[in-house]
Design a protein around this motif. Structure first.
Motif, mmCIF file in Angstrom:
data_model
loop_
_atom_site.group_PDB
_atom_site.id
_atom_site.type_symbol
_atom_site.label_atom_id
_atom_site.label_comp_id
_atom_site.label_asym_id
_atom_site.label_seq_id
_atom_site.Cartn_x
_atom_site.Cartn_y
_atom_site.Cartn_z
ATOM 1 N N ASP A 60 0.848 -1.287 -0.103
ATOM 2 C CA ASP A 60 0.100 -0.071 0.003
ATOM 3 C C ASP A 60 0.807 1.108 0.060
ATOM 4 O OD1 ASP A 60 -2.167 -1.698 -0.051
ATOM 5 O OD2 ASP A 60 -2.513 -1.507 2.500
ATOM 6 N N GLY A 61 2.076 1.229 -0.723
ATOM 7 C CA GLY A 61 2.895 2.475 -0.893
ATOM 8 C C GLY A 61 3.849 2.532 0.038
ATOM 9 N N ILE A 62 3.859 1.691 1.321
ATOM 10 C CA ILE A 62 4.656 1.706 2.396
ATOM 11 C C ILE A 62 5.769 0.719 2.422
ATOM 12 C CG2 ILE A 62 4.742 1.336 5.032
ATOM 13 C CD1 ILE A 62 1.673 1.997 5.066
ATOM 14 N N THR A 63 6.888 1.225 2.664
ATOM 15 C CA THR A 63 8.179 0.205 2.405
ATOM 16 C C THR A 63 8.120 -0.498 3.855
ATOM 17 O OG1 THR A 63 9.199 1.813 0.892
ATOM 18 C CG2 THR A 63 10.704 0.274 2.007
ATOM 19 N N ILE A 64 8.439 -1.838 3.513
ATOM 20 C CA ILE A 64 8.404 -2.444 4.835
ATOM 21 C C ILE A 64 9.851 -2.777 5.127
ATOM 22 C CG2 ILE A 64 7.771 -4.716 5.955
ATOM 23 C CD1 ILE A 64 5.186 -2.898 5.245
ATOM 24 N N PRO A 65 10.290 -2.294 6.055
ATOM 25 C CA PRO A 65 11.784 -2.382 6.447
ATOM 26 C C PRO A 65 12.235 -3.830 6.732
ATOM 27 C CG PRO A 65 10.649 -0.774 8.219
ATOM 28 C CD PRO A 65 9.777 -1.565 7.309
ATOM 29 N N GLU A 66 13.413 -4.116 6.206
ATOM 30 C CA GLU A 66 13.952 -5.636 5.927
ATOM 31 C C GLU A 66 13.904 -6.275 7.400
ATOM 32 O OE1 GLU A 66 17.758 -6.053 4.276
ATOM 33 O OE2 GLU A 66 17.701 -4.251 3.223
ATOM 34 N N ILE A 121 3.299 -1.388 9.226
ATOM 35 C CA ILE A 121 2.012 -1.550 9.023
ATOM 36 C C ILE A 121 1.524 -2.125 10.666
ATOM 37 C CG2 ILE A 121 0.109 -2.501 8.106
ATOM 38 C CD1 ILE A 121 1.598 -2.352 5.441
ATOM 39 N N GLU A 122 0.892 -1.479 11.409
ATOM 40 C CA GLU A 122 0.215 -2.108 12.563
ATOM 41 C C GLU A 122 -0.856 -3.181 12.488
ATOM 42 O OE1 GLU A 122 0.193 0.758 15.471
ATOM 43 O OE2 GLU A 122 2.295 0.962 15.767
ATOM 44 N N ARG A 123 -1.729 -2.702 11.799
ATOM 45 C CA ARG A 123 -2.949 -3.766 11.407
ATOM 46 C C ARG A 123 -3.292 -3.618 10.133
ATOM 47 N NH1 ARG A 123 -7.733 -0.930 11.823
ATOM 48 N NH2 ARG A 123 -7.596 0.897 12.775
ATOM 49 N N TRP A 124 -4.190 -4.615 9.459
ATOM 50 C CA TRP A 124 -4.849 -4.667 8.327
ATOM 51 C C TRP A 124 -6.205 -3.923 8.345
ATOM 52 C CZ3 TRP A 124 -1.433 -5.423 4.530
ATOM 53 C CH2 TRP A 124 -0.629 -6.551 4.416
ATOM 54 N N THR A 125 -6.430 -3.025 7.514
ATOM 55 C CA THR A 125 -7.788 -2.337 7.672
ATOM 56 C C THR A 125 -8.570 -3.218 6.622
ATOM 57 O OG1 THR A 125 -6.974 -0.748 5.854
ATOM 58 C CG2 THR A 125 -6.687 -0.307 7.982
ATOM 59 N N ALA A 126 -9.872 -2.970 6.533
ATOM 60 C CA ALA A 126 -10.657 -3.502 5.584
ATOM 61 C C ALA A 126 -10.616 -3.069 4.228
ATOM 62 C CB ALA A 126 -12.352 -3.567 6.109
ATOM 63 N N GLN A 178 8.180 -13.283 4.733
ATOM 64 C CA GLN A 178 6.864 -13.098 4.973
ATOM 65 C C GLN A 178 6.788 -11.933 5.889
ATOM 66 O OE1 GLN A 178 5.729 -16.841 6.757
ATOM 67 N NE2 GLN A 178 6.284 -16.135 8.914
ATOM 68 N N PHE A 179 5.687 -11.181 5.802
ATOM 69 C CA PHE A 179 5.213 -10.094 6.726
ATOM 70 C C PHE A 179 3.911 -10.079 7.281
ATOM 71 C CE2 PHE A 179 3.340 -6.008 7.254
ATOM 72 C CZ PHE A 179 4.105 -5.235 7.998
ATOM 73 N N GLN A 180 3.943 -9.747 8.488
ATOM 74 C CA GLN A 180 2.560 -9.979 9.262
ATOM 75 C C GLN A 180 2.579 -8.523 10.178
ATOM 76 O OE1 GLN A 180 1.686 -13.235 11.808
ATOM 77 N NE2 GLN A 180 -0.351 -12.566 12.105
#
Length: 133
Positions: free
Chosen positions: A72-78, A100-105, A91-93
């Motif tokens: 969603d345009g947010i780079t996930i740090p390694e 990203i702290e939580r998934w939104t609907a 994998q990323f959670q």
């Protein structure tokens, strides 16, 4: 209506049914997934999947490939991606304190870039979207 009339109507209906059936077999896609690059074994959730929370974004690559995620345009740090480079599983959670702290609907788009292979020169990108209910 006479018996001959019924036979003609049933024959026309049968011909129409066969025509519709034949057209649908020829024109509707087979449902086979798009061919993935050689380095990519699978990813989940699948493109277009509708899933419920919690869910992990998983990319399985050939061994000795690294992966980077932009969700969603947010780079996930390694350091927030659980990777086993030797097996190719990344994998990323979401979680507290993460990018990203939580998934939104709604819809979420994953852009996964990988690098590796012989001499580390195989580079590619896989993009897919899934929906959280």
């Amino acid at each position: 209506m006479t018996t001959t009339g019924y036979r003609i109507v049933y024959t026309l209906l049968a011909v129409a049914f066969v025509g519709i059936l034949g057209a649908s077999v020829l024109l509707i896609p087979s449902g086979d997934p798009t061919e993935l690059p050689a380095a990519v074994e699978r990813y989940s959730p699948g493109d277009g999947d509708m899933v419920t929370n919690p869910v992990k974004v998983v990319l399985d690559l050939a061994g000795n490939y690294e992966a980077r995620f932009v969700i969603d345009g947010i780079t996930i740090p390694e350091d927030e991606v659980d990777s086993i480079v030797e097996t190719g599983r990344h994998q990323f959670q979401p979680g507290e304190g993460k990018a990203i702290e939580r998934w939104t609907a709604g819809d979420h788009t994953v852009v996964a870039t990988y690098i590796g292979g012989p001499n580390g020169i195989d580079v590619g990108t896989v993009v897919w979207t899934f929906r959280i209910q």
